[in-house]
Design a protein around this motif. Structure first.
Motif, PDB file in Angstrom:
ATOM      1  N   LYS A  24       0.792  -1.240   0.000  1.00 25.54           N
ATOM      2  CA  LYS A  24       0.000   0.000   0.000  1.00 25.54           C
ATOM      3  C   LYS A  24       0.819   1.283   0.000  1.00 25.54           C
ATOM      4  O   LYS A  24       0.293   2.346  -0.344  1.00 25.54           O
ATOM      5  CB  LYS A  24      -0.914   0.015   1.238  1.00 25.54           C
ATOM      6  CG  LYS A  24      -2.078  -0.962   1.125  1.00 25.54           C
ATOM      7  CD  LYS A  24      -3.124  -0.745   2.198  1.00 25.54           C
ATOM      8  CE  LYS A  24      -2.656  -1.255   3.544  1.00 25.54           C
ATOM      9  NZ  LYS A  24      -3.743  -1.310   4.537  1.00 25.54           N
ATOM     10  N   PHE A  25       2.094   1.185   0.386  1.00 26.72           N
ATOM     11  CA  PHE A  25       2.885   2.412   0.577  1.00 26.72           C
ATOM     12  C   PHE A  25       4.289   2.288  -0.004  1.00 26.72           C
ATOM     13  O   PHE A  25       4.839   1.187  -0.102  1.00 26.72           O
ATOM     14  CB  PHE A  25       3.019   2.740   2.079  1.00 26.72           C
ATOM     15  CG  PHE A  25       1.702   2.974   2.754  1.00 26.72           C
ATOM     16  CD1 PHE A  25       1.031   4.170   2.596  1.00 26.72           C
ATOM     17  CD2 PHE A  25       1.113   1.967   3.510  1.00 26.72           C
ATOM     18  CE1 PHE A  25      -0.203   4.383   3.199  1.00 26.72           C
ATOM     19  CE2 PHE A  25      -0.116   2.166   4.117  1.00 26.72           C
ATOM     20  CZ  PHE A  25      -0.777   3.373   3.960  1.00 26.72           C
ATOM     21  N   ILE A  41       6.598   9.786   2.362  1.00 28.71           N
ATOM     22  CA  ILE A  41       5.757   8.599   2.550  1.00 28.71           C
ATOM     23  C   ILE A  41       4.525   8.792   1.681  1.00 28.71           C
ATOM     24  O   ILE A  41       3.800   9.788   1.850  1.00 28.71           O
ATOM     25  CB  ILE A  41       5.337   8.444   4.022  1.00 28.71           C
ATOM     26  CG1 ILE A  41       6.565   8.481   4.934  1.00 28.71           C
ATOM     27  CG2 ILE A  41       4.523   7.161   4.214  1.00 28.71           C
ATOM     28  CD1 ILE A  41       6.220   8.475   6.422  1.00 28.71           C
ATOM     29  N   PRO A  43       1.008   6.897  -0.284  1.00 25.45           N
ATOM     30  CA  PRO A  43       0.200   5.716  -0.596  1.00 25.45           C
ATOM     31  C   PRO A  43       0.344   5.410  -2.085  1.00 25.45           C
ATOM     32  O   PRO A  43       0.537   6.322  -2.890  1.00 25.45           O
ATOM     33  CB  PRO A  43      -1.234   6.163  -0.269  1.00 25.45           C
ATOM     34  CG  PRO A  43      -1.216   7.641  -0.429  1.00 25.45           C
ATOM     35  CD  PRO A  43       0.197   8.113  -0.152  1.00 25.45           C
ATOM     36  N   LEU A  64      -0.825   4.834   7.214  1.00 27.71           N
ATOM     37  CA  LEU A  64       0.401   5.554   6.835  1.00 27.71           C
ATOM     38  C   LEU A  64       1.184   5.961   8.088  1.00 27.71           C
ATOM     39  O   LEU A  64       2.417   5.962   8.093  1.00 27.71           O
ATOM     40  CB  LEU A  64       0.023   6.766   5.983  1.00 27.71           C
ATOM     41  CG  LEU A  64       1.147   7.623   5.397  1.00 27.71           C
ATOM     42  CD1 LEU A  64       0.732   8.161   4.024  1.00 27.71           C
ATOM     43  CD2 LEU A  64       1.543   8.770   6.298  1.00 27.71           C
ATOM     44  N   HIS A 100       1.282  13.124  -0.085  1.00 31.07           N
ATOM     45  CA  HIS A 100       2.533  12.630   0.486  1.00 31.07           C
ATOM     46  C   HIS A 100       2.777  13.307   1.819  1.00 31.07           C
ATOM     47  O   HIS A 100       2.340  14.441   2.055  1.00 31.07           O
ATOM     48  CB  HIS A 100       3.713  12.886  -0.464  1.00 31.07           C
ATOM     49  CG  HIS A 100       3.839  14.307  -0.907  1.00 31.07           C
ATOM     50  ND1 HIS A 100       3.077  14.826  -1.931  1.00 31.07           N
ATOM     51  CD2 HIS A 100       4.629  15.321  -0.462  1.00 31.07           C
ATOM     52  CE1 HIS A 100       3.399  16.105  -2.108  1.00 31.07           C
ATOM     53  NE2 HIS A 100       4.330  16.437  -1.218  1.00 31.07           N
TER      54      HIS A 100
END
Ligand code: 5GP
Ligand code: ZN
Length: 120
Positions: A24-25, A41, A43, A64, A100
């Protein structure tokens, strides 16, 4: 999503210096680091900004934070501290329209909220 820089980084057509990846990330070093530790970071789902979050996206952003916690540990800033930043929209200076979170650390960071001259 066509013509999205971060979607291209996710698919690998633009290279990045990855520090973490799961289904997912993706987490990778910012190309212009503003601190000794500065990673982004994201997704893998294309969401333009925090304004576009809906439905299950809110749980995704919760997840997240788990990734942020893990990456902070991995990069050695969990104990010294770090800052997570999301820019949303024009006044924030958001430059890449794929949501992000900046994770910054490795140095004493400045004031919590900054207003630069260009915004004054
Ligand atoms: P924003 O201003 O949208 O919150 O942050 C976008 C960030 O993406 C900036 O800190 C910028 O340095 C970073 N960035 C822009 N292009 C690239 C790139 O091609 N690779 C990487 N790793 N970071 C990028
Ligand atoms: Zn995208």
């Amino acid at each position: 999503m066509e013509n999205c820089l971060f979607c291209k980084i996710i698919e690998g057509s633009i290279p990045s210096n990855k520090v973490y990846e799961d289904e997912k990330f993706l987490v990778f070093h910012d190309i212009q680091p503003a601190a000794p530790v500065h990673v982004l970071i994201i997704p893998k789902k294309h969401i333009a900004s925090a304004n576009e979050l809906q439905g299950g996206d809110f749980a995704l952003i919760g997840d997240l934070h788990k990734v942020a916690q893990q990456v902070a540990q991995q990069l050695g800033v969990a104990d010294t501290g770090y800052r997570l930043i999301n820019n949303c929209g024009v006044d924030s200076g958001q430059a890449v329209h794929h949501i992000h979170y900046h994770l910054l650390g490795g140095v004493k960071l400045g004031a919590l909220v900054g207003i630069s001259d260009s915004h004054a």
